[in-house]
Scaffold this active site. Sequence first.
Site, PDB file in Angstrom:
ATOM      1  N   GLY A  43       0.805  -1.209   0.000  1.00 62.00           N
ATOM      2  CA  GLY A  43       0.000   0.000   0.000  1.00 62.00           C
ATOM      3  C   GLY A  43       0.841   1.263   0.000  1.00 62.00           C
ATOM      4  O   GLY A  43       1.989   1.261   0.464  1.00 62.00           O
ATOM      5  N   ASN A  51       4.836  -1.063   9.660  1.00 60.73           N
ATOM      6  CA  ASN A  51       4.072  -2.312   9.669  1.00 60.73           C
ATOM      7  C   ASN A  51       4.387  -3.182  10.877  1.00 60.73           C
ATOM      8  O   ASN A  51       3.519  -3.901  11.370  1.00 60.73           O
ATOM      9  CB  ASN A  51       4.343  -3.107   8.396  1.00 60.73           C
ATOM     10  CG  ASN A  51       3.364  -2.818   7.282  1.00 60.73           C
ATOM     11  OD1 ASN A  51       2.676  -3.696   6.790  1.00 60.73           O
ATOM     12  ND2 ASN A  51       3.279  -1.561   6.871  1.00 60.73           N
ATOM     13  N   LYS A 111       3.525 -10.193   4.297  1.00 55.44           N
ATOM     14  CA  LYS A 111       2.094  -9.935   4.251  1.00 55.44           C
ATOM     15  C   LYS A 111       1.687  -9.370   2.897  1.00 55.44           C
ATOM     16  O   LYS A 111       2.479  -8.756   2.189  1.00 55.44           O
ATOM     17  CB  LYS A 111       1.667  -8.984   5.376  1.00 55.44           C
ATOM     18  CG  LYS A 111       2.098  -7.540   5.221  1.00 55.44           C
ATOM     19  CD  LYS A 111       1.654  -6.696   6.404  1.00 55.44           C
ATOM     20  CE  LYS A 111       0.165  -6.663   6.582  1.00 55.44           C
ATOM     21  NZ  LYS A 111      -0.557  -5.965   5.512  1.00 55.44           N
ATOM     22  N   SER A 180     -11.527   2.617  16.008  1.00 59.27           N
ATOM     23  CA  SER A 180     -10.948   3.544  16.986  1.00 59.27           C
ATOM     24  C   SER A 180      -9.425   3.559  16.917  1.00 59.27           C
ATOM     25  O   SER A 180      -8.780   4.478  17.440  1.00 59.27           O
ATOM     26  CB  SER A 180     -11.396   3.174  18.403  1.00 59.27           C
ATOM     27  OG  SER A 180     -10.802   1.954  18.837  1.00 59.27           O
ATOM     28  N   ARG A 190       1.418   7.774   8.106  1.00 60.70           N
ATOM     29  CA  ARG A 190       1.326   7.146   6.789  1.00 60.70           C
ATOM     30  C   ARG A 190       1.377   8.204   5.683  1.00 60.70           C
ATOM     31  O   ARG A 190       2.008   7.995   4.636  1.00 60.70           O
ATOM     32  CB  ARG A 190       0.020   6.350   6.710  1.00 60.70           C
ATOM     33  CG  ARG A 190      -0.128   5.476   5.494  1.00 60.70           C
ATOM     34  CD  ARG A 190       0.610   4.159   5.659  1.00 60.70           C
ATOM     35  NE  ARG A 190       0.435   3.310   4.500  1.00 60.70           N
ATOM     36  CZ  ARG A 190       0.248   1.993   4.556  1.00 60.70           C
ATOM     37  NH1 ARG A 190       0.205   1.371   5.722  1.00 60.70           N
ATOM     38  NH2 ARG A 190       0.119   1.280   3.455  1.00 60.70           N
ATOM     39  N   HIS A 265      -6.919  -6.727   7.677  1.00 60.17           N
ATOM     40  CA  HIS A 265      -5.723  -7.010   6.874  1.00 60.17           C
ATOM     41  C   HIS A 265      -4.424  -6.691   7.604  1.00 60.17           C
ATOM     42  O   HIS A 265      -3.364  -6.706   6.991  1.00 60.17           O
ATOM     43  CB  HIS A 265      -5.801  -6.205   5.572  1.00 60.17           C
ATOM     44  CG  HIS A 265      -4.889  -6.682   4.487  1.00 60.17           C
ATOM     45  ND1 HIS A 265      -4.916  -7.964   3.979  1.00 60.17           N
ATOM     46  CD2 HIS A 265      -3.906  -6.041   3.792  1.00 60.17           C
ATOM     47  CE1 HIS A 265      -4.004  -8.097   3.034  1.00 60.17           C
ATOM     48  NE2 HIS A 265      -3.374  -6.947   2.901  1.00 60.17           N
ATOM     49  N   TRP A 266      -4.493  -6.416   8.895  1.00 63.14           N
ATOM     50  CA  TRP A 266      -3.311  -5.987   9.634  1.00 63.14           C
ATOM     51  C   TRP A 266      -3.216  -6.742  10.946  1.00 63.14           C
ATOM     52  O   TRP A 266      -3.098  -6.149  12.010  1.00 63.14           O
ATOM     53  CB  TRP A 266      -3.392  -4.481   9.888  1.00 63.14           C
ATOM     54  CG  TRP A 266      -2.317  -3.692   9.210  1.00 63.14           C
ATOM     55  CD1 TRP A 266      -1.465  -4.115   8.238  1.00 63.14           C
ATOM     56  CD2 TRP A 266      -1.985  -2.323   9.462  1.00 63.14           C
ATOM     57  NE1 TRP A 266      -0.625  -3.107   7.857  1.00 63.14           N
ATOM     58  CE2 TRP A 266      -0.934  -1.987   8.592  1.00 63.14           C
ATOM     59  CE3 TRP A 266      -2.486  -1.350  10.313  1.00 63.14           C
ATOM     60  CZ2 TRP A 266      -0.359  -0.718   8.563  1.00 63.14           C
ATOM     61  CZ3 TRP A 266      -1.932  -0.089  10.286  1.00 63.14           C
ATOM     62  CH2 TRP A 266      -0.872   0.227   9.423  1.00 63.14           C
TER      63      TRP A 266
END
Length: 286
Positions: A43, A51, A111, A180, A190, A265-266
Amino acid sequence: MSELNESTTSKFVTINEKGLSNFRIHLNDAGEGEAVIMLHGGGPGAGGWSNYYRNIGPFVKAGYRVILKDAPALNKSDTVVMHEQRGVVYARSVKGMMHVLGIEEAHVVRKSMAGAGALNFALELPERTGKLILMGPGGLGNSLFTAMPMEGIKLLFKLYAEPSLDTLKQMLNVFLFDQSLITDELVQGRWANIQRNPEHLKNFLLSAQKVPLSAWDVSPRLPEIKAKTLVTWGRDDRFVPLDHGLKLVANMPDAQLHVFPRCVHWAQWEHADAFNRLTLDFLANG
């Protein structure tokens, strides 16, 4: 153990591999022992530290040398237009980095898009592959149950094409189950990574035009991967379909699957404590 942070563990190496000549790779390097290389997804603004900063400390404490590597054309690594499948280029960059660092064999944590790189690495360099830990990896073709590309991938490409804070927030909203956790600090960190090198954004899109995501499918070769493998997935993943996890364990000779509930996804970030316990036990006893 002194507190680990991004700046004190940061370093660069220069690799020379096909398509990556005199190419600088950024990494964070800490600890001693068996090497564990952690590779982030694809991403915009992704990087090794952002990450995996919730994982590096427990792994170092457990006695591993941990390397958080920035992928080619992401974060602080050099940029490049890729003329081959991204997973192949990622695998080649890991090989080059290991050569410079003098690492003969490593466990690999990967990942998302980088998961395709882990699979390619294990296929092409089995003698240098320890155990594999895969989190919602890409590179596995179509889904039996889910229309593709999924919502998260569409938003990822939108952010590459139209970088803005609003688009970033849209993508982060489908990264995490617990909304949250999407704090101003997370968003701004990011966003700063995205702005660091605008060429990364342009080159990702150019690379995708040359080799579309639909061309990434190593499924036919999965039975060749002999490494012991832990596959993890978020039950609510909106980037890569859960049935791809079943494809992996059905076709890889020594793979097991763990699904995290209330997780998108994390997993390594949203469920860091559970992820660290699971993966460290697998490395020690799996």
